[in-house]
Design an enzyme around this catalytic site. Structure first.
Site, PDB file in Angstrom:
ATOM      1  N   SER A 165     -64.682  -5.338   1.634  1.00 19.78           N
ATOM      2  CA  SER A 165     -65.686  -4.455   2.229  1.00 19.78           C
ATOM      3  C   SER A 165     -67.077  -5.081   2.128  1.00 19.78           C
ATOM      4  CB  SER A 165     -65.628  -3.071   1.574  1.00 19.78           C
ATOM      5  OG  SER A 165     -66.409  -2.133   2.284  1.00 19.78           O
ATOM      6  N   ASP A 269     -59.245   1.539  10.478  1.00 23.66           N
ATOM      7  CA  ASP A 269     -60.557   1.374   9.855  1.00 23.66           C
ATOM      8  C   ASP A 269     -61.614   1.435  10.950  1.00 23.66           C
ATOM      9  OD1 ASP A 269     -62.865   0.552   8.556  1.00 23.66           O
ATOM     10  OD2 ASP A 269     -62.038  -1.345   7.841  1.00 23.66           O
ATOM     11  N   HIS A 299     -59.600   1.534   5.762  1.00 27.40           N
ATOM     12  CA  HIS A 299     -60.543   0.608   5.132  1.00 27.40           C
ATOM     13  C   HIS A 299     -60.181   0.415   3.662  1.00 27.40           C
ATOM     14  CE1 HIS A 299     -64.347  -1.563   4.996  1.00 27.40           C
ATOM     15  NE2 HIS A 299     -64.640  -0.935   3.863  1.00 27.40           N
TER      16      HIS A 299
END
Length: 326
Positions: A165, A269, A299
């Site tokens: 991320s 995501d 995600h």
């Protein structure tokens, strides 16, 4: 998913409160932490220890190594070195959070690698590029380190920058910056970007399709960027949107160095279209890109669901093997 109720208060969702001085108060009591276990006589397949990097910034590394490697004492068999940056939208997260800790421990075991999870200062108290600066500082610490686990067992010719991320964004930017730095004896072979967090002012297709996503909806991502980008910047800043920012010359240097890039994402995501656009952007610079986009995954799926890690690490293991063979 898009048929779920929208998140109307992203601050409440993130358990944060914005203070008048611009800082935030974080409630992370629901996120358990793991203490270091450096004793190689333990029954764990991986041992790990914490090492300070910069006392003034309170930054440190958590170093993971397969227990058998330490116990064997054979320094002739060097292991790949993966330098990892955790996620959290640049405003949350810590290397000792169980979610990231277990992920790194499993990765060291499954890849038979040394994993170094590097901490960095968080926004908004320390807005970007502070995290990038800390990422570079961690690299510099590693290359100069006299730590026995690193010196005896890490293959400095087989190094990878990885992050999840926001950490994926960080790994990419640290990679760009490092092409102008003297990292010897470290030789970076590739970037492993796990659900990298990118943004932009105009909503992309997946952000529109997954507007009510329950893991990282656009309204939450907006808060991340609002709190972490330099004051006065919008989401088309190069830190959040690399496809409209600079970096072309440095990407050309990455191509010259023959680094490979792996982009990992999930089709559920909201950021997946940005990840695909980034991948195409990098490919156009002549860089070899390995894509792994999996259907049904949200995600950070493999962080949240340990059952998904085995196949992910198998793919990363193949990527490392192909990159180290160059």
């Amino acid at each position: 998913m898009s048929d779920q109720s929208p998140i109307t208060d992203p601050y409440a969702y993130l358990n944060i409160v914005k203070n008048p001085d611009g800082s935030i108060t974080r409630d992370v009591t629901n996120l358990p932490r793991a203490s270091a276990t450096p004793d190689p006589s333990s029954l764990n397949p991986v041992v790990f220890k914490d090492i300070p990097v910069n006392h003034s910034k309170s930054t440190y590394l958590r170093l993971y190594i397969p227990t058998a490697t330490v116990n064997d004492g054979d320094s002739s068999q060097k292991l790949p070195l993966v330098i990892y940056y955790h996620g959290g939208g640049f405003i949350l997260g810590s290397v000792d959070f169980i979610l990231f800790h277990d992920f790194c421990s499993d990765m060291a075991r499954d890849l038979n690698a040394i994993v170094v999870s590097a901490s960095y200062r968080l926004a908004p108290e320390h807005r970007l590029p502070a995290a990038y600066d800390d990422g570079i500082e961690a690299l510099d610490w590693i290359r100069k380190s006299d730590d026995d686990w690193i010196r005896s067992h890490a293959d400095f010719t087989n190094v990878y920058l990885m992050g999840t991320s926001a950490g994926g964004n960080l790994a990419y930017t640290v990679g760009l910056r490092s092409v102008d730095s003297d990292l010897s004896p470290l030789q970076i072979r590739g970037l492993i970007l796990h659900h990298p967090f990118f943004g932009g002012e105009e909503r992309c297709g997946s952000e529109i399709r997954l507007v009510n996503d329950q893991v990282c909806p656009p309204v939450v991502a907006d808060v991340f960027w609002d709190l972490s980008l330099p004051i006065g910047s919008d989401r088309d800043h190069e830190y959040s949107n690399p496809t409209v920012g600079g970096g072309s010359e440095k990407l050309e240097k990455i191509e010259e160095l023959k680094w490979k890039v792996m982009v990992i994402g999930g089709e559920e995501d909201p950021v997946v279209d940005r990840q695909r656009d980034f991948s195409e952007f990098v490919k156009k610079k002549g860089i070899e890109v390995t894509e792994r986009f999996t259907g049904g995954d949200v995600h950070g799926a493999e962080i949240l669901d340990p059952s998904k890690r085995g196949s992910l690490f198998a793919s990363i293991r193949d990527f490392v093997s192909s990159s180290s063979a160059l």
